[in-house]
Design a protein around this motif. Structure first.
Motif, PDB file in Angstrom:
ATOM      1  N   GLN A 165      20.841  38.261  65.755  1.00  0.00           N
ATOM      2  CA  GLN A 165      19.591  37.627  66.198  1.00  0.00           C
ATOM      3  C   GLN A 165      19.598  37.438  67.713  1.00  0.00           C
ATOM      4  O   GLN A 165      18.609  37.712  68.379  1.00  0.00           O
ATOM      5  CB  GLN A 165      19.383  36.279  65.495  1.00  0.00           C
ATOM      6  CG  GLN A 165      19.166  36.364  64.001  1.00  0.00           C
ATOM      7  CD  GLN A 165      17.955  37.184  63.622  1.00  0.00           C
ATOM      8  OE1 GLN A 165      18.073  38.323  63.201  1.00  0.00           O
ATOM      9  NE2 GLN A 165      16.793  36.615  63.773  1.00  0.00           N
ATOM     10  N   THR A 178      19.488  40.906  69.631  1.00  0.00           N
ATOM     11  CA  THR A 178      18.183  41.571  69.591  1.00  0.00           C
ATOM     12  C   THR A 178      17.063  40.717  70.168  1.00  0.00           C
ATOM     13  O   THR A 178      15.916  41.144  70.214  1.00  0.00           O
ATOM     14  CB  THR A 178      17.814  41.975  68.142  1.00  0.00           C
ATOM     15  OG1 THR A 178      17.767  40.801  67.325  1.00  0.00           O
ATOM     16  CG2 THR A 178      18.808  42.975  67.585  1.00  0.00           C
ATOM     17  N   LYS A 189      15.849  37.956  68.892  1.00  0.00           N
ATOM     18  CA  LYS A 189      14.986  37.421  67.836  1.00  0.00           C
ATOM     19  C   LYS A 189      15.208  35.945  67.559  1.00  0.00           C
ATOM     20  O   LYS A 189      14.472  35.359  66.773  1.00  0.00           O
ATOM     21  CB  LYS A 189      15.176  38.220  66.544  1.00  0.00           C
ATOM     22  CG  LYS A 189      14.676  39.640  66.656  1.00  0.00           C
ATOM     23  CD  LYS A 189      14.841  40.381  65.355  1.00  0.00           C
ATOM     24  CE  LYS A 189      14.336  41.803  65.477  1.00  0.00           C
ATOM     25  NZ  LYS A 189      14.542  42.550  64.239  1.00  0.00           N
TER      26      LYS A 189
END
Length: 130
Positions: free
Chosen positions: A83, A86, A88
């Motif tokens: 997470q 990336t 995110k």
């Protein structure tokens, strides 16, 4: 004899730890949530909650994630690494003990966390028993 006593003491510690009942807690004014909502919140999936959890390596953290998110410690670490890499999301803020958890949650109406049910007092409310 000393080894036997040590093994017995460790075994008793495991029995007491196994009897711990992890619960999701919120501010005293919070409403109950579903297990699905808790899972989403603790995995950073579009939740309106401010999430707190125990430091990595905590037995209570492992128990909570096993029951609610279905992830082991290593799976959780890999999930958050991905997470972050990336872009995110970021993992929840961590606290070291039940008193720090209660302080963080009681001071924010949208905060949730988890703890052993035995540590719950009037400063937090049980909103889910997984």
């Amino acid at each position: 004899m000393k080894k036997l006593l040590s093994v017995l003491a460790l075994s008793l510690g495991c029995v007491f730890a196994a009897n711990a009942a992890v619960v999701v807690v919120g501010n005293p004014g919070a409403s109950d949530i579903s297990k699905s909502d808790a899972k989403k919140a603790f995995l950073g999936k579009g939740s309106a909650f401010v999430v707190y959890e125990f430091d990595e390596g905590s037995a209570l953290r492992s128990e909570f994630h096993s029951k609610v998110t279905g992830k082991s410690d290593s799976q959780l670490k890999a999930f958050w690494s991905k997470q972050v890499f990336t872009g995110k999301g970021n993992p929840p803020a961590t606290v070291s003990d039940a008193s720090a958890m209660k302080a963080a949650i009681s001071s924010n109406p949208s905060a949730i966390g988890y703890m052993d049910e035995a540590d719950v007092d009037g400063s937090v409310k049980v909103i889910l028993k997984p």
